[in-house]
Design an enzyme around this catalytic site. Structure first.
Site, PDB file in Angstrom:
ATOM      1  N   ASP A 178       0.859  -1.184   0.000  1.00 29.30           N
ATOM      2  CA  ASP A 178       0.000   0.000   0.000  1.00 29.30           C
ATOM      3  C   ASP A 178       0.895   1.234   0.000  1.00 29.30           C
ATOM      4  O   ASP A 178       1.570   1.520   0.987  1.00 29.30           O
ATOM      5  CB  ASP A 178      -0.888  -0.028   1.252  1.00 29.30           C
ATOM      6  CG  ASP A 178      -1.955   1.057   1.254  1.00 29.30           C
ATOM      7  OD1 ASP A 178      -1.954   1.901   0.332  1.00 29.30           O
ATOM      8  OD2 ASP A 178      -2.790   1.053   2.177  1.00 29.30           O
ATOM      9  N   ASP A 227      -3.945   6.854  -3.855  1.00 27.78           N
ATOM     10  CA  ASP A 227      -3.861   5.845  -2.793  1.00 27.78           C
ATOM     11  C   ASP A 227      -4.331   4.529  -3.395  1.00 27.78           C
ATOM     12  O   ASP A 227      -5.501   4.393  -3.778  1.00 27.78           O
ATOM     13  CB  ASP A 227      -4.763   6.266  -1.625  1.00 27.78           C
ATOM     14  CG  ASP A 227      -4.588   5.381  -0.403  1.00 27.78           C
ATOM     15  OD1 ASP A 227      -3.806   4.421  -0.465  1.00 27.78           O
ATOM     16  OD2 ASP A 227      -5.255   5.654   0.616  1.00 27.78           O
ATOM     17  N   HIS A 287     -11.901   5.929   2.281  1.00 26.99           N
ATOM     18  CA  HIS A 287     -11.962   7.313   2.767  1.00 26.99           C
ATOM     19  C   HIS A 287     -11.878   8.281   1.598  1.00 26.99           C
ATOM     20  O   HIS A 287     -11.416   7.920   0.504  1.00 26.99           O
ATOM     21  CB  HIS A 287     -10.801   7.577   3.725  1.00 26.99           C
ATOM     22  CG  HIS A 287      -9.474   7.136   3.160  1.00 26.99           C
ATOM     23  ND1 HIS A 287      -8.668   7.960   2.414  1.00 26.99           N
ATOM     24  CD2 HIS A 287      -8.830   5.936   3.217  1.00 26.99           C
ATOM     25  CE1 HIS A 287      -7.587   7.289   2.030  1.00 26.99           C
ATOM     26  NE2 HIS A 287      -7.661   6.047   2.500  1.00 26.99           N
ATOM     27  N   HIS A 293      -6.548  11.342   4.527  1.00 28.46           N
ATOM     28  CA  HIS A 293      -7.884  11.046   5.040  1.00 28.46           C
ATOM     29  C   HIS A 293      -8.638  12.373   5.164  1.00 28.46           C
ATOM     30  O   HIS A 293      -8.300  13.214   5.991  1.00 28.46           O
ATOM     31  CB  HIS A 293      -7.821  10.337   6.394  1.00 28.46           C
ATOM     32  CG  HIS A 293      -7.372   8.907   6.293  1.00 28.46           C
ATOM     33  ND1 HIS A 293      -8.254   7.856   6.245  1.00 28.46           N
ATOM     34  CD2 HIS A 293      -6.145   8.359   6.191  1.00 28.46           C
ATOM     35  CE1 HIS A 293      -7.581   6.715   6.139  1.00 28.46           C
ATOM     36  NE2 HIS A 293      -6.296   6.998   6.097  1.00 28.46           N
ATOM     37  N   GLU A 326     -11.200   1.009  -0.653  1.00 29.15           N
ATOM     38  CA  GLU A 326     -10.327  -0.088  -0.238  1.00 29.15           C
ATOM     39  C   GLU A 326     -11.104  -1.054   0.638  1.00 29.15           C
ATOM     40  O   GLU A 326     -11.930  -0.648   1.452  1.00 29.15           O
ATOM     41  CB  GLU A 326      -9.086   0.422   0.494  1.00 29.15           C
ATOM     42  CG  GLU A 326      -9.334   1.198   1.759  1.00 29.15           C
ATOM     43  CD  GLU A 326      -8.045   1.689   2.400  1.00 29.15           C
ATOM     44  OE1 GLU A 326      -7.041   0.928   2.404  1.00 29.15           O
ATOM     45  OE2 GLU A 326      -8.026   2.827   2.899  1.00 29.15           O
ATOM     46  N   GLU A 360      -7.153  -1.799  -3.329  1.00 32.49           N
ATOM     47  CA  GLU A 360      -7.591  -0.407  -3.214  1.00 32.49           C
ATOM     48  C   GLU A 360      -7.350   0.347  -4.513  1.00 32.49           C
ATOM     49  O   GLU A 360      -6.335   0.155  -5.181  1.00 32.49           O
ATOM     50  CB  GLU A 360      -6.809   0.265  -2.078  1.00 32.49           C
ATOM     51  CG  GLU A 360      -7.092   1.738  -1.892  1.00 32.49           C
ATOM     52  CD  GLU A 360      -6.284   2.334  -0.739  1.00 32.49           C
ATOM     53  OE1 GLU A 360      -6.714   3.358  -0.185  1.00 32.49           O
ATOM     54  OE2 GLU A 360      -5.219   1.769  -0.398  1.00 32.49           O
TER      55      GLU A 360
END
Length: 340
Positions: free
Chosen positions: A114, A125, A194, A202, A227, A321
């Protein structure tokens, strides 16, 4: 992708919406640059990572590749959006090796890779689960399908709980047999997707992976990380162990008494701002003997620490994700690649 809702289908032909979309082309293109760097780096990583490498070698293979590709883009400010997580087996997230970590990647490990790439603060992300042993494929298939379900369900005015409900239904329809025992695949209920804001990974909204009653809606122009995490354990993680991930708090106002802590805060502001960082990053910029000062910043509420997140011992966890952009006219799975 077009939005699934019938009313949202009209957006693709609405000239006003198309005009609004064009006004944000520069921002969308910065996400796309970050996504292309992410695709190149993960292709390199997938071809390079092998059993027998130390976890420091794995993480730095990825991070150094990100830095190399970002340096080629002379006209933009870009780099790591957050430290490269390489969580193993029952550790679901927030593990990256600190200096001196001797952990070695093995053939039977299940590693969540990640990492983030930012271009002018616009963060991609994106994560996948890396394995060598095919026996884990049913777990990976379950989580990949759940993430794709979340992407399909996402859209403007869609309630977050409804996305979680669809993810949960798909994830928990799967099972995996390991060493002669059958395990249901469970959603890790206290991990979420998120929204993402500039220089903030976030952004305040959480996308659940189970039905949780949150009727907050996604909105036009937002960016989300969809994710999902699946587990052969109990479906719940707890923070424990040695911390490696940190980020400056967005509302940090506590007093800083130690001179060394003040100096460290200046380094954090200069090199990372509100982007997450890890201890290896502090080592890299020349900080030494900083743990006491770092703990002081954490205790003062100026810096947040993020402990590794553990499932029950002996269980296995997986993650997939993608970052999606909610255009006025359609949604863009900007980090999508040929691999996943």
């Amino acid at each position: 992708m077009f939005y699934a809702d019938e009313d949202n289908l009209k957006r693709s032909t609405d000239e006003e919406k198309r005009y609004l979309d064009r006004q944000n082309d520069n921002v969308w293109n910065e996400f796309r640059k970050g996504a292309e760097i992410h695709r190149r780096v993960r292709r390199h990583a997938q071809n390079t990572i092998k059993p027998g490498m130390t976890m420091i070698e794995v993480a730095e293979t990825i991070e150094n590749a990100v830095r190399t590709f970002c340096e080629e883009e002379k006209s933009i400010v870009s780099g790591m959006g957050f430290p490269c997580g390489v969580s193993l087996n029952n550790v679901a997230a927030h593990y990256t090796p600190n200096a001196g970590d001797k952990t070695v990647l093995s053939y039977d490990d299940v590693m969540k890779v990640d990492f983030g790439v930012h271009v002018n603060g616009h963060i991609i992300d994106c994560a996948w689960t890396h394995t060598f042993n095919e026996k884990y494929d049913p777990l990976l298939d379950a989580v990949r399908a759940a993430t794709n379900t979340g992407i399909k369900a996402a859209g403007i005015d869609v309630r977050l709980t409804d996305i979680g409900e669809q993810i949960e239904e798909v994830m928990e329809s799967h099972e995996i047999e390991l060493d002669g025992k059958l395990y249901p695949v469970k959603c890790i209920r206290n991990l979420n997707g998120h929204n993402i804001k500039p220089f903030h990974i976030h952004g305040g909204k959480s996308v659940p992976i189970v039905k949780n009653g949150d009727n907050t809606k996604m909105e036009e122009g937002e960016t989300f990380a969809i994710e999902t995490f699946g587990s052969t354990g109990r479906g719940h993680v707890v923070g424990q162990g040695e911390c490696s991930h940190y980020a400056k708090s967005s509302n940090s106002t506590g007093p800083v008494r130690l001179t060394k802590a003040k100096q460290l805060l200046q380094t954090i502001d200069e090199h990372f701002g509100t982007l997450p960082f890890c201890r290896r990053y502090l080592d890299r910029v020349g900080e030494e003997k900083y743990l006491l000062a770092l703990n002081q910043l954490v205790k003062s509420g100026i810096v947040n620490e993020y402990l590794p997140l553990y499932e029950v011992k002996g269980s296995y966890t997986a993650q997939y994700e993608h970052t999606i952009l909610l255009h006025p006219t359609r949604k863009e799975v900007v980090s999508r690649g040929e691999d996943y």
